[in-house]
Design a protein around this motif. Structure first.
Motif, mmCIF file in Angstrom:
data_model
loop_
_atom_site.group_PDB
_atom_site.id
_atom_site.type_symbol
_atom_site.label_atom_id
_atom_site.label_comp_id
_atom_site.label_asym_id
_atom_site.label_seq_id
_atom_site.Cartn_x
_atom_site.Cartn_y
_atom_site.Cartn_z
ATOM 1 N N ALA A 76 7.931 8.389 7.617
ATOM 2 C CA ALA A 76 8.855 8.117 6.523
ATOM 3 C C ALA A 76 8.874 6.633 6.182
ATOM 4 C CB ALA A 76 10.254 8.599 6.893
ATOM 5 N N LEU A 77 8.817 5.779 7.192
ATOM 6 C CA LEU A 77 8.790 4.335 6.946
ATOM 7 C C LEU A 77 7.467 3.920 6.311
ATOM 8 C CD1 LEU A 77 10.523 3.137 10.223
ATOM 9 C CD2 LEU A 77 11.433 2.959 7.898
ATOM 10 N N ARG A 78 6.383 4.568 6.734
ATOM 11 C CA ARG A 78 5.079 4.275 6.130
ATOM 12 C C ARG A 78 5.078 4.658 4.654
ATOM 13 N NH1 ARG A 78 2.267 7.108 9.523
ATOM 14 N NH2 ARG A 78 2.388 5.435 11.060
ATOM 15 N N LEU A 79 5.722 5.762 4.334
ATOM 16 C CA LEU A 79 5.825 6.199 2.941
ATOM 17 C C LEU A 79 6.617 5.186 2.120
ATOM 18 C CD1 LEU A 79 6.686 9.774 1.719
ATOM 19 C CD2 LEU A 79 7.935 7.822 0.842
ATOM 20 N N ALA A 80 7.775 4.785 2.636
ATOM 21 C CA ALA A 80 8.601 3.818 1.913
ATOM 22 C C ALA A 80 7.858 2.499 1.722
ATOM 23 C CB ALA A 80 9.906 3.588 2.672
ATOM 24 N N ASP A 81 7.144 2.078 2.740
ATOM 25 C CA ASP A 81 6.379 0.832 2.669
ATOM 26 C C ASP A 81 5.275 0.929 1.618
ATOM 27 O OD1 ASP A 81 5.584 -1.831 4.019
ATOM 28 O OD2 ASP A 81 3.723 -0.666 4.132
ATOM 29 N N ALA A 82 4.612 2.072 1.554
ATOM 30 C CA ALA A 82 3.502 2.244 0.608
ATOM 31 C C ALA A 82 3.995 2.241 -0.831
ATOM 32 C CB ALA A 82 2.763 3.550 0.910
ATOM 33 N N VAL A 83 5.118 2.921 -1.088
ATOM 34 C CA VAL A 83 5.663 2.962 -2.448
ATOM 35 C C VAL A 83 6.126 1.576 -2.869
ATOM 36 C CG1 VAL A 83 7.509 3.895 -3.901
ATOM 37 C CG2 VAL A 83 6.326 5.388 -2.276
ATOM 38 N N PHE A 84 6.894 0.919 -2.029
ATOM 39 C CA PHE A 84 7.400 -0.416 -2.337
ATOM 40 C C PHE A 84 6.253 -1.405 -2.530
ATOM 41 C CE2 PHE A 84 8.986 -4.597 -0.867
ATOM 42 C CZ PHE A 84 10.003 -4.789 -1.801
ATOM 43 N N GLY A 85 5.282 -1.355 -1.628
ATOM 44 C CA GLY A 85 4.152 -2.272 -1.719
ATOM 45 C C GLY A 85 3.339 -2.077 -2.981
ATOM 46 N N ALA A 86 3.132 -0.817 -3.375
ATOM 47 C CA ALA A 86 2.353 -0.546 -4.583
ATOM 48 C C ALA A 86 3.057 -1.091 -5.822
ATOM 49 C CB ALA A 86 2.124 0.958 -4.731
ATOM 50 N N LEU A 87 4.370 -0.973 -5.864
ATOM 51 C CA LEU A 87 5.125 -1.464 -7.016
ATOM 52 C C LEU A 87 5.139 -2.987 -7.067
ATOM 53 C CD1 LEU A 87 8.063 1.093 -6.865
ATOM 54 C CD2 LEU A 87 6.394 0.879 -8.725
ATOM 55 N N VAL A 88 5.356 -3.622 -5.939
ATOM 56 C CA VAL A 88 5.370 -5.091 -5.898
ATOM 57 C C VAL A 88 3.989 -5.643 -6.243
ATOM 58 C CG1 VAL A 88 5.637 -7.098 -4.390
ATOM 59 C CG2 VAL A 88 7.309 -5.238 -4.291
ATOM 60 N N ASP A 89 2.956 -5.044 -5.692
ATOM 61 C CA ASP A 89 1.587 -5.501 -5.980
ATOM 62 C C ASP A 89 1.235 -5.322 -7.455
ATOM 63 O OD1 ASP A 89 1.317 -6.186 -3.348
ATOM 64 O OD2 ASP A 89 0.124 -4.424 -2.793
#
Length: 207
Positions: free
Chosen positions: A113-126
Protein backbone atom coordinates in the motif's frame (compact mmCIF):
# COMPACT_ATOMS: atom_id res chain seq x y z
CA UNK A 1 11.56 -39.50 8.59
CA UNK A 2 7.86 -39.62 7.91
CA UNK A 3 6.45 -36.68 5.97
CA UNK A 4 4.05 -34.43 7.92
CA UNK A 5 0.37 -35.13 7.35
CA UNK A 6 -0.30 -31.45 6.58
CA UNK A 7 1.98 -29.16 4.58
CA UNK A 8 4.16 -26.98 6.79
CA UNK A 9 2.68 -23.61 7.61
CA UNK A 10 4.00 -20.52 5.90
CA UNK A 11 2.90 -16.91 5.91
CA UNK A 12 1.91 -17.23 2.26
CA UNK A 13 -0.28 -20.28 2.87
CA UNK A 14 -1.96 -18.67 5.88
CA UNK A 15 -2.65 -15.44 3.98
CA UNK A 16 -3.98 -17.27 0.92
CA UNK A 17 -6.36 -19.35 3.05
CA UNK A 18 -7.50 -16.31 5.03
CA UNK A 19 -8.18 -14.42 1.80
CA UNK A 20 -10.21 -17.33 0.46
CA UNK A 21 -12.30 -17.31 3.64
CA UNK A 22 -12.95 -13.57 3.49
CA UNK A 23 -13.76 -13.65 -0.23
CA UNK A 24 -16.16 -16.54 0.22
CA UNK A 25 -17.81 -15.78 3.54
CA UNK A 26 -17.00 -12.20 4.55
CA UNK A 27 -14.76 -10.58 7.15
CA UNK A 28 -16.75 -12.08 10.02
CA UNK A 29 -15.65 -15.55 8.89
CA UNK A 30 -12.01 -14.77 9.59
CA UNK A 31 -11.32 -16.18 13.06
CA UNK A 32 -8.28 -17.97 14.40
CA UNK A 33 -10.33 -21.09 15.10
CA UNK A 34 -11.87 -21.29 11.64
CA UNK A 35 -8.61 -20.48 9.87
CA UNK A 36 -6.75 -23.13 11.84
CA UNK A 37 -9.42 -25.67 10.93
CA UNK A 38 -9.13 -24.78 7.25
CA UNK A 39 -5.37 -25.22 7.45
CA UNK A 40 -5.58 -28.43 9.49
CA UNK A 41 -3.47 -27.06 12.34
CA UNK A 42 -3.94 -25.96 15.92
CA UNK A 43 -4.86 -22.33 16.58
CA UNK A 44 -1.73 -21.43 18.57
CA UNK A 45 0.52 -22.44 15.66
CA UNK A 46 -0.78 -19.45 13.70
CA UNK A 47 0.70 -17.07 16.25
CA UNK A 48 4.19 -18.12 15.23
CA UNK A 49 3.55 -16.21 12.00
CA UNK A 50 0.99 -13.56 13.01
CA UNK A 51 0.83 -12.40 16.63
CA UNK A 52 -2.67 -10.94 16.27
CA UNK A 53 -5.68 -11.17 14.01
CA UNK A 54 -5.10 -7.54 13.01
CA UNK A 55 -1.58 -8.40 11.86
CA UNK A 56 -2.99 -11.23 9.74
CA UNK A 57 -5.69 -8.99 8.26
CA UNK A 58 -3.06 -6.39 7.42
CA UNK A 59 -1.10 -9.04 5.52
CA UNK A 60 -4.22 -10.19 3.66
CA UNK A 61 -5.14 -6.65 2.69
CA UNK A 62 -1.61 -5.83 1.60
CA UNK A 63 -1.48 -8.95 -0.56
CA UNK A 64 -4.60 -7.74 -2.37
CA UNK A 65 -3.12 -4.25 -2.85
CA UNK A 66 -0.09 -5.94 -4.38
CA UNK A 67 -2.32 -7.07 -7.26
CA UNK A 68 -2.85 -3.47 -8.42
CA UNK A 69 -0.80 -2.58 -11.48
CA UNK A 70 1.70 0.25 -11.04
CA UNK A 71 3.82 -0.17 -14.16
CA UNK A 72 2.15 2.73 -15.99
CA UNK A 73 3.00 5.23 -13.27
CA UNK A 74 6.09 7.21 -14.19
CA UNK A 75 6.09 5.63 -17.65
CA UNK A 76 2.96 6.92 -19.39
CA UNK A 77 1.74 10.54 -19.55
CA UNK A 78 0.21 11.28 -16.17
CA UNK A 79 -3.48 11.31 -17.32
CA UNK A 80 -3.07 7.92 -19.02
CA UNK A 81 -1.14 6.59 -16.04
CA UNK A 82 -3.84 7.64 -13.58
CA UNK A 83 -6.53 6.19 -15.83
CA UNK A 84 -4.83 2.80 -16.10
CA UNK A 85 -3.97 2.68 -12.42
CA UNK A 86 -7.50 3.61 -11.32
CA UNK A 87 -9.04 0.92 -13.53
CA UNK A 88 -6.65 -1.69 -12.22
CA UNK A 89 -7.33 -0.68 -8.62
CA UNK A 90 -11.10 -0.87 -9.14
CA UNK A 91 -10.78 -4.29 -10.79
CA UNK A 92 -8.86 -5.59 -7.78
CA UNK A 93 -11.41 -4.21 -5.35
CA UNK A 94 -14.24 -5.71 -7.40
CA UNK A 95 -12.54 -9.11 -7.10
CA UNK A 96 -12.31 -8.78 -3.29
CA UNK A 97 -15.34 -6.67 -2.26
CA UNK A 98 -15.42 -7.94 1.32
CA UNK A 99 -12.05 -6.29 2.00
CA UNK A 100 -13.00 -2.84 0.73
CA UNK A 101 -14.00 -1.47 4.17
CA UNK A 102 -10.59 -2.43 5.59
CA UNK A 103 -8.68 -1.17 2.57
CA UNK A 104 -10.46 2.17 2.82
CA UNK A 105 -8.73 2.96 6.12
CA UNK A 106 -5.46 3.77 4.38
CA UNK A 107 -1.99 2.27 3.94
CA UNK A 108 -0.79 2.29 7.55
CA UNK A 109 2.45 0.28 7.58
CA UNK A 110 1.54 -2.04 4.73
CA UNK A 111 4.44 -2.30 2.24
CA UNK A 112 2.41 -2.76 -0.96
CA UNK A 113 0.00 0.00 0.00
CA UNK A 114 2.86 2.39 0.77
CA UNK A 115 4.56 1.46 -2.50
CA UNK A 116 1.33 2.28 -4.33
CA UNK A 117 0.98 5.66 -2.62
CA UNK A 118 4.63 6.44 -3.34
CA UNK A 119 4.27 5.54 -7.02
CA UNK A 120 1.16 7.68 -7.54
CA UNK A 121 2.61 10.68 -5.70
CA UNK A 122 5.97 10.35 -7.43
CA UNK A 123 4.42 10.12 -10.89
CA UNK A 124 2.41 13.29 -10.32
CA UNK A 125 5.32 15.28 -8.89
CA UNK A 126 7.64 14.14 -11.68
CA UNK A 127 5.00 15.25 -14.20
CA UNK A 128 5.11 18.78 -12.81
CA UNK A 129 2.38 18.90 -10.21
CA UNK A 130 3.24 20.74 -6.95
CA UNK A 131 3.60 18.36 -4.04
CA UNK A 132 0.53 19.64 -2.16
CA UNK A 133 -1.57 19.37 -5.30
CA UNK A 134 -0.22 15.89 -6.03
CA UNK A 135 -1.27 14.80 -2.54
CA UNK A 136 -4.81 16.06 -3.09
CA UNK A 137 -5.04 14.42 -6.52
CA UNK A 138 -3.91 11.08 -5.11
CA UNK A 139 -6.57 11.34 -2.41
CA UNK A 140 -9.22 12.38 -4.95
CA UNK A 141 -8.46 9.44 -7.22
CA UNK A 142 -8.65 7.12 -4.26
CA UNK A 143 -12.05 8.51 -3.26
CA UNK A 144 -13.36 7.83 -6.74
CA UNK A 145 -12.05 4.27 -6.85
CA UNK A 146 -13.19 3.32 -3.36
CA UNK A 147 -16.51 5.09 -3.68
CA UNK A 148 -17.29 3.07 -6.78
CA UNK A 149 -16.31 -0.16 -5.02
CA UNK A 150 -18.06 0.33 -1.67
CA UNK A 151 -21.49 -0.48 -3.03
CA UNK A 152 -23.67 -0.69 -6.09
CA UNK A 153 -25.98 2.21 -6.89
CA UNK A 154 -27.94 0.16 -9.41
CA UNK A 155 -28.14 -2.84 -7.09
CA UNK A 156 -29.85 -0.72 -4.46
CA UNK A 157 -33.17 -0.64 -6.30
CA UNK A 158 -35.76 -3.41 -6.09
CA UNK A 159 -37.64 -5.05 -8.93
CA UNK A 160 -41.01 -3.51 -8.10
CA UNK A 161 -42.35 -1.28 -10.83
CA UNK A 162 -45.40 -0.32 -8.79
CA UNK A 163 -43.36 1.06 -5.90
CA UNK A 164 -41.57 3.61 -8.05
CA UNK A 165 -44.35 4.41 -10.51
CA UNK A 166 -46.88 5.27 -7.81
CA UNK A 167 -44.76 7.30 -5.42
CA UNK A 168 -41.71 8.55 -7.33
CA UNK A 169 -42.67 9.86 -10.78
CA UNK A 170 -39.10 10.36 -11.96
CA UNK A 171 -38.07 6.81 -11.07
CA UNK A 172 -40.51 5.05 -13.37
CA UNK A 173 -37.83 2.70 -14.71
CA UNK A 174 -35.75 2.33 -11.56
CA UNK A 175 -36.97 -1.26 -11.17
CA UNK A 176 -34.89 -2.14 -14.26
CA UNK A 177 -31.59 -0.97 -12.77
CA UNK A 178 -30.79 -4.11 -10.79
CA UNK A 179 -30.73 -6.19 -13.99
CA UNK A 180 -28.29 -3.68 -15.51
CA UNK A 181 -26.17 -3.34 -12.42
CA UNK A 182 -22.77 -3.98 -13.97
CA UNK A 183 -23.33 -1.70 -16.96
CA UNK A 184 -24.67 1.13 -14.80
CA UNK A 185 -21.97 0.91 -12.14
CA UNK A 186 -19.06 0.50 -14.54
CA UNK A 187 -20.45 3.24 -16.75
CA UNK A 188 -20.74 5.59 -13.78
CA UNK A 189 -17.13 4.89 -12.77
CA UNK A 190 -15.85 5.52 -16.30
CA UNK A 191 -17.88 8.72 -16.59
CA UNK A 192 -16.54 9.98 -13.29
CA UNK A 193 -12.99 9.00 -14.15
CA UNK A 194 -13.02 10.77 -17.51
CA UNK A 195 -14.69 13.89 -16.08
CA UNK A 196 -12.16 14.01 -13.26
CA UNK A 197 -9.16 13.59 -15.55
CA UNK A 198 -10.50 16.17 -18.01
CA UNK A 199 -10.84 18.66 -15.17
CA UNK A 200 -7.32 17.91 -13.94
CA UNK A 201 -5.86 18.33 -17.42
CA UNK A 202 -7.55 21.74 -17.70
CA UNK A 203 -6.19 22.71 -14.30
CA UNK A 204 -2.70 21.55 -15.28
CA UNK A 205 -2.79 23.61 -18.48
CA UNK A 206 -3.89 26.72 -16.60
CA UNK A 207 -0.96 26.35 -14.26
Amino acid sequence: MARPRNPLLSRERIVATALRLVDGEGLEALSTRKLAAELGVSGPSLYNHFPTKDALLDAVVDTVVGEVRLDMLGRDPWPDALRGWARSYRDVLAAHPNLVPVLAHGPGRRPHALRLADAVFGALVDAGWPRAEATRIGALMRYLVFGSALGSFAGGFVDDEGLYAEQYPHLGQAHLLADRQRAVDEGAFELGLEALLHGLEERFRRR
